[in-house]
Write a protein that holds these residues in place. Structure first.
Motif, PDB file in Angstrom:
ATOM      1  N   ALA A 436      76.082  68.276  30.376  1.00 15.76           N
ATOM      2  CA  ALA A 436      76.604  67.727  31.634  1.00 15.76           C
ATOM      3  C   ALA A 436      75.596  66.827  32.343  1.00 15.76           C
ATOM      4  O   ALA A 436      75.965  66.102  33.260  1.00 15.76           O
ATOM      5  N   GLY A 437      74.335  66.871  31.935  1.00 17.96           N
ATOM      6  CA  GLY A 437      73.331  66.048  32.596  1.00 17.96           C
ATOM      7  C   GLY A 437      72.725  66.688  33.816  1.00 17.96           C
ATOM      8  O   GLY A 437      72.036  66.014  34.592  1.00 17.96           O
ATOM      9  N   LEU A 438      72.960  67.998  34.025  1.00 20.77           N
ATOM     10  CA  LEU A 438      72.373  68.683  35.169  1.00 20.77           C
ATOM     11  C   LEU A 438      70.890  68.956  34.963  1.00 20.77           C
ATOM     12  O   LEU A 438      70.146  69.086  35.938  1.00 20.77           O
ATOM     13  N   VAL A 439      70.471  69.091  33.708  1.00 22.09           N
ATOM     14  CA  VAL A 439      69.053  69.191  33.370  1.00 22.09           C
ATOM     15  C   VAL A 439      68.784  68.189  32.252  1.00 22.09           C
ATOM     16  O   VAL A 439      69.687  67.795  31.516  1.00 22.09           O
ATOM     17  N   VAL A 440      67.533  67.778  32.129  1.00 17.18           N
ATOM     18  CA  VAL A 440      67.144  66.744  31.168  1.00 17.18           C
ATOM     19  C   VAL A 440      66.279  67.381  30.093  1.00 17.18           C
ATOM     20  O   VAL A 440      65.346  68.123  30.413  1.00 17.18           O
ATOM     21  N   PRO A 441      66.565  67.121  28.818  1.00 17.49           N
ATOM     22  CA  PRO A 441      65.753  67.738  27.761  1.00 17.49           C
ATOM     23  C   PRO A 441      64.336  67.200  27.757  1.00 17.49           C
ATOM     24  O   PRO A 441      64.083  66.036  28.097  1.00 17.49           O
ATOM     25  N   ALA A 442      63.396  68.071  27.363  1.00 11.61           N
ATOM     26  CA  ALA A 442      62.013  67.627  27.221  1.00 11.61           C
ATOM     27  C   ALA A 442      61.863  66.699  26.022  1.00 11.61           C
ATOM     28  O   ALA A 442      61.053  65.765  26.042  1.00 11.61           O
ATOM     29  N   HIS A 443      62.642  66.940  24.966  1.00 13.93           N
ATOM     30  CA  HIS A 443      62.637  66.112  23.768  1.00 13.93           C
ATOM     31  C   HIS A 443      64.070  65.976  23.277  1.00 13.93           C
ATOM     32  O   HIS A 443      64.908  66.853  23.507  1.00 13.93           O
ATOM     33  N   GLY A 444      64.337  64.889  22.574  1.00 12.82           N
ATOM     34  CA  GLY A 444      65.654  64.682  22.013  1.00 12.82           C
ATOM     35  C   GLY A 444      66.574  63.904  22.926  1.00 12.82           C
ATOM     36  O   GLY A 444      66.211  63.535  24.056  1.00 12.82           O
ATOM     37  N   THR A 445      67.783  63.648  22.420  1.00 11.58           N
ATOM     38  CA  THR A 445      68.760  62.856  23.164  1.00 11.58           C
ATOM     39  C   THR A 445      70.105  63.552  23.151  1.00 11.58           C
ATOM     40  O   THR A 445      70.443  64.301  22.237  1.00 11.58           O
ATOM     41  N   VAL A 446      70.878  63.289  24.201  1.00  8.05           N
ATOM     42  CA  VAL A 446      72.252  63.773  24.330  1.00  8.05           C
ATOM     43  C   VAL A 446      73.119  62.565  24.643  1.00  8.05           C
ATOM     44  O   VAL A 446      72.749  61.732  25.486  1.00  8.05           O
ATOM     45  N   ILE A 448      77.405  61.251  25.084  1.00  2.52           N
ATOM     46  CA  ILE A 448      78.844  61.519  25.137  1.00  2.52           C
ATOM     47  C   ILE A 448      79.565  60.210  24.879  1.00  2.52           C
ATOM     48  O   ILE A 448      79.372  59.238  25.619  1.00  2.52           O
ATOM     49  N   ASP A 449      80.362  60.172  23.819  1.00  3.55           N
ATOM     50  CA  ASP A 449      81.058  58.942  23.418  1.00  3.55           C
ATOM     51  C   ASP A 449      80.077  57.780  23.274  1.00  3.55           C
ATOM     52  O   ASP A 449      80.396  56.632  23.609  1.00  3.55           O
ATOM     53  N   GLY A 450      78.870  58.074  22.823  1.00  2.00           N
ATOM     54  CA  GLY A 450      77.864  57.045  22.622  1.00  2.00           C
ATOM     55  C   GLY A 450      77.086  56.675  23.857  1.00  2.00           C
ATOM     56  O   GLY A 450      76.169  55.854  23.781  1.00  2.00           O
ATOM     57  N   HIS A 451      77.390  57.262  24.998  1.00  2.00           N
ATOM     58  CA  HIS A 451      76.705  56.940  26.253  1.00  2.00           C
ATOM     59  C   HIS A 451      75.638  57.997  26.526  1.00  2.00           C
ATOM     60  O   HIS A 451      75.921  59.206  26.470  1.00  2.00           O
ATOM     61  N   PRO A 452      74.409  57.587  26.829  1.00  2.00           N
ATOM     62  CA  PRO A 452      73.321  58.553  27.001  1.00  2.00           C
ATOM     63  C   PRO A 452      73.536  59.435  28.220  1.00  2.00           C
ATOM     64  O   PRO A 452      74.068  59.003  29.247  1.00  2.00           O
ATOM     65  N   VAL A 453      73.086  60.675  28.097  1.00  2.36           N
ATOM     66  CA  VAL A 453      73.116  61.659  29.182  1.00  2.36           C
ATOM     67  C   VAL A 453      71.675  61.902  29.632  1.00  2.36           C
ATOM     68  O   VAL A 453      70.792  62.120  28.792  1.00  2.36           O
ATOM     69  N   PRO A 454      71.369  61.881  30.936  1.00  4.44           N
ATOM     70  CA  PRO A 454      72.303  61.611  32.034  1.00  4.44           C
ATOM     71  C   PRO A 454      72.559  60.124  32.215  1.00  4.44           C
ATOM     72  O   PRO A 454      71.721  59.301  31.849  1.00  4.44           O
ATOM     73  N   GLY A 455      73.683  59.807  32.816  1.00  2.09           N
ATOM     74  CA  GLY A 455      74.056  58.427  33.074  1.00  2.09           C
ATOM     75  C   GLY A 455      75.464  58.381  33.611  1.00  2.09           C
ATOM     76  O   GLY A 455      76.282  59.285  33.364  1.00  2.09           O
ATOM     77  N   PRO A 456      75.807  57.343  34.370  1.00  3.58           N
ATOM     78  CA  PRO A 456      77.132  57.290  35.001  1.00  3.58           C
ATOM     79  C   PRO A 456      78.272  57.219  34.002  1.00  3.58           C
ATOM     80  O   PRO A 456      79.334  57.795  34.227  1.00  3.58           O
ATOM     81  N   ASP A 457      78.087  56.492  32.884  1.00  4.90           N
ATOM     82  CA  ASP A 457      79.164  56.390  31.901  1.00  4.90           C
ATOM     83  C   ASP A 457      79.433  57.733  31.239  1.00  4.90           C
ATOM     84  O   ASP A 457      80.591  58.121  31.030  1.00  4.90           O
ATOM     85  N   ALA A 458      78.365  58.451  30.912  1.00  6.28           N
ATOM     86  CA  ALA A 458      78.554  59.767  30.315  1.00  6.28           C
ATOM     87  C   ALA A 458      79.142  60.748  31.326  1.00  6.28           C
ATOM     88  O   ALA A 458      79.990  61.584  30.974  1.00  6.28           O
ATOM     89  N   ALA A 459      78.709  60.669  32.584  1.00  6.06           N
ATOM     90  CA  ALA A 459      79.219  61.589  33.607  1.00  6.06           C
ATOM     91  C   ALA A 459      80.710  61.415  33.816  1.00  6.06           C
ATOM     92  O   ALA A 459      81.426  62.387  34.104  1.00  6.06           O
ATOM     93  N   ALA A 460      81.217  60.193  33.681  1.00  6.48           N
ATOM     94  CA  ALA A 460      82.644  59.939  33.859  1.00  6.48           C
ATOM     95  C   ALA A 460      83.464  60.477  32.700  1.00  6.48           C
ATOM     96  O   ALA A 460      84.688  60.563  32.806  1.00  6.48           O
ATOM     97  N   ARG A 461      82.815  60.852  31.605  1.00  7.96           N
ATOM     98  CA  ARG A 461      83.535  61.289  30.401  1.00  7.96           C
ATOM     99  C   ARG A 461      83.426  62.793  30.166  1.00  7.96           C
ATOM    100  O   ARG A 461      83.773  63.266  29.096  1.00  7.96           O
TER     101      ARG A 461
END
Length: 677
Positions: A436-446, A448-461
């Motif tokens: 959900a993007g409420l916390v940010v990983p120390a390493h790695g990527t997340v 949603i539909d190709g949009h990085p988390v956290p970010g507004p595009d991912a949050a809308a999805r």
């Protein structure tokens, strides 16, 4: 900003010059009292008692008493004049606060009317009284000293001028420190108002340390502001000592010289009376009154009239209320997730306390009906973009803590249904917080539909439904369509309610237009409303973080199947019961180094941890729940048979005393798969 408030204050006083003139006129009587408080005793000693004329001495004391009576009359008239000066300010502030509440939808208008306006009124009245008292008392005392002997003035006037100058120099600094302290105190109160209602969510997400760190920052900020204010407040004590106590020392030390140069004993006693009975009290009132009330008045006026200009009829700007105790910072475009600390709160303040009963039992699962078209994909792509992708994700609550999620790789195609299982505290809810993007990983990527988390595009999805659902005061339709920007047809709303299992509750409440009292709903009923709200949202990825824990197994199954069948939707469920794992296309077992992925059958063969969780037995046949307290339910929860148990027939209870809910625990087949992760 301070200059703007002072400028408006001067304009306000100039517009009421006649009231000020009347106030000054009645204050002259107090000047006479201040003059006589030292002059009459001096004459009573020199011309009366020391000269052997007792009658003359008593006469001068009678004159001093008459001065006190005239001063009391002047004080009574002064209060009436102060009321004429203060009450228009109060009326003006009330009008502005009411107008701002109506025009700008200011939720803090009630607080402004009931508390802050009165603070401004009292502070302004005190400011006028202490300033006027100091001016006229000082004038009367200095005139009396000069009339007794000009030689007395050097011992009193220079320390008094130095004290007033020191206080005047420190006044602006003290006002800023006072305002900083008030702002820090309000920020701490607002932060606690956001954190305290969500303590269970922080515990469920394993984010207690982070929440505590946020509170600690606000506490430290208020402590620093308080210490700074205390350090600068020493100047008030210094000014009071210089102007009120130092003249007494100087008069006593210079007494032999003064008596040798023609100053009489009565004049010396009169000078001491002027300092101790007139100047010292007036200076003390000025230092404490102007230093405290003045800064409070400036702060409150900026809060009550943030956009006020010289023209009283200038339209109010639409600004967010400064005195709103419930900050609502949303996370990107998703208003259900959201404070800056990662605490999920909706824009309206939840008014219902968490209930103790589960929600209504749902009928057998029915195929969901969706009248709206599926959410369009963000952009055309020649190859399918994963609905959710995690690559090498690692997260720990602190640099020295063991990772809760360690090097996790996970890829879900659109339309997937994933169940996340594992023991309590293993990190299941932390995983949903990462997605959900409420916390940010120390390493790695997340993504949603190709949009990085956290970010507004991912949050809308993505839409997150936590364990404790939030329902706000309003209609049922307003609650259900809160995440939709466009109007929702009633047919679509009813279809969504039927798919999730909300229809019985919807009919009991009186339909979509019926008002909702969150405190009157059980925890399960609030969950059904929140689930339907998420079902109607345009976000294709639904994250259910034990969002059905207060529902019975049949209602839970119906809701999960509805989300799994949403056109274009992807579902991630933190499993509460073994049935959730069996229904999923794919299961993620979180168990530290033994993390595994696969289907239910694959994990039964390959994962000892998964077999230990579900017991390795086949799923029980689907059936309707038996009457209340029959011990045949696979999950140990049955609907209430009739009224009188836990309120009404819409609630469900666990086996045991009526009204209790079975707590999360690591049960085997048919039981909960752990609590919050």
């Amino acid at each position: 900003m301070t200059g703007g408030v002072y400028g408006r204050g001067l304009r306000y006083l100039r517009a009421r010059a006649r009231v000020l003139a009347r106030l000054a006129g009645w204050s002259v009587l107090e000047t006479g009292q201040s003059f006589l408080v030292g002059y009459a005793p001096a004459r009573a000693l020199d011309d009366g008692f020391l000269a052997g004329r007792t009658g003359t001495g008593l006469g001068w004391l009678a004159v001093a008493g008459l001065g006190v009576a005239l001063g009391a009359l002047g004080t009574a008239r002064v209060y009436a004049a102060v009321a004429d000066l203060v009450e228009p300010l109060r009326d003006r502030l009330v009008a502005r606060v009411a107008a701002r509440g109506v025009r700008a939808g200011d939720g803090g208008a009630l607080s402004g009317l009931t508390q802050q306006v009165e603070i401004a009124r009292d502070a302004f009245a005190g400011l006028v009284l202490v300033s006027r008292s100091f001016l006229f008392a000082t004038a009367g005392a200095l005139a009396g000293l000069f009339s007794l002997s000009p030689l007395l003035l050097p011992a009193v006037l220079p320390p008094l001028v130095a004290a007033v100058a020191l206080f005047a120099v420190s006044l602006r600094v003290l006002a800023r420190r006072q305002e900083a302290f008030l702002i820090a105190d309000e920020a701490l109160a607002g932060h606690l108002g956001t954190v305290c209602p969500g303590l269970r969510d922080f515990t469920a997400a394993g984010a207690e340390d982070r929440a505590g760190a946020g509170v600690a920052r606000h506490v430290e900020a208020e402590l620093r502001a308080a210490r700074s204010l205390a350090r600068w407040s020493v100047l008030r004590v210094a000014a009071l000592a210089a102007g009120g106590h130092l003249p007494v020392v100087l008069l006593l030390a210079a007494a032999p010289w003064l008596l040798a140069h023609g100053v009489t004993a009565g004049a010396l006693v009169g000078a001491l009376a002027y300092v101790t009975q007139s100047l010292l009290p007036a200076l003390r009132d000025l230092v404490h009154g102007l230093g405290t009330s003045g800064s409070r008045l400036a702060v409150v006026l900026r809060r009550l009239a943030p956009g006020e200009t010289e023209d009283d009829d200038t339209p109010l700007p639409r600004t967010a209320p400064d005195d709103d105790p419930t900050p609502r910072t949303t996370s990107d475009d998703d208003p259900t997730l959201a404070t800056s600390d990662g605490h999920p709160v909706p824009p309206p303040l939840p008014t219902g306390a968490p209930g103790t009963h589960a929600g209504p039992a749902a009928p057998a699962p029915a195929p969901p009906v969706l009248l709206r078209p599926p959410a369009p994909s963000p952009s055309p792509s020649p190859s399918p973009v994963p609905a959710l992708a995690l690559h090498g994700v690692t997260f720990a609550y602190g640099p020295a803590a063991a990772p809760v999620v360690d090097g996790l790789d996970l890829t879900l195609p659109p339309g997937s249904h994933l169940a996340v299982v594992g023991p309590s505290g293993i990190g299941k809810s932390t995983l949903t917080a990462l997605v959900a993007g409420l916390v940010v990983p120390a390493h790695g990527t997340v993504a949603i539909d190709g949009h990085p988390v956290p970010g507004p595009d991912a949050a809308a999805r993505r839409v997150l439904i936590p364990q404790e659902a939030y329902v706000f005061t309003g209609t049922v339709a307003e609650n259900l369509t809160h995440l939709r920007a466009e109007p929702v047809p009633e047919a679509e709303l009813l279809a969504a309610a039927d798919a999730v299992g909300l229809t019985p509750l919807l009919e009991a409440l009186g339909g979509p237009a019926a008002p909702v009292d969150p405190s009157a709903l059980s925890a399960g009923e609030r969950q059904l409303i929140a689930l339907t709200r998420a079902y109607l949202s345009p976000a294709p990825l639904a994250l259910l973080d034990e969002a059905t824990c207060h529902l019975d197994p049949q209602a839970e199954e119906r809701a999960e199947r509805a989300f799994a069948a949403r056109p274009g939707g992807t579902l991630v469920v933190v499993a509460h019961r073994a049935g959730s794992a069996r229904r999923a296309d794919r299961v993620l077992v979180m168990d530290g180094p033994r993390t595994a992925q696969g289907t239910h059958e694959e994990l039964l063969r390959s994962s000892a941890a998964y077999r230990d969780l579900v017991g390795g037995r086949p799923a029980p046949p689907a059936r309707r729940s038996q009457p209340a307290l029959a011990l045949g339910d696979a999950d140990g929860v049955d609907p209430v048979a009739g009224p009188g148990l836990a309120g009404d027939g819409r609630h469900v209870v666990a086996h045991g005393p009526a009204g209790q809910v079975q707590g999360s625990g690591d049960l085997r087949d048919g039981g909960p798969l752990g609590g919050q992760g």
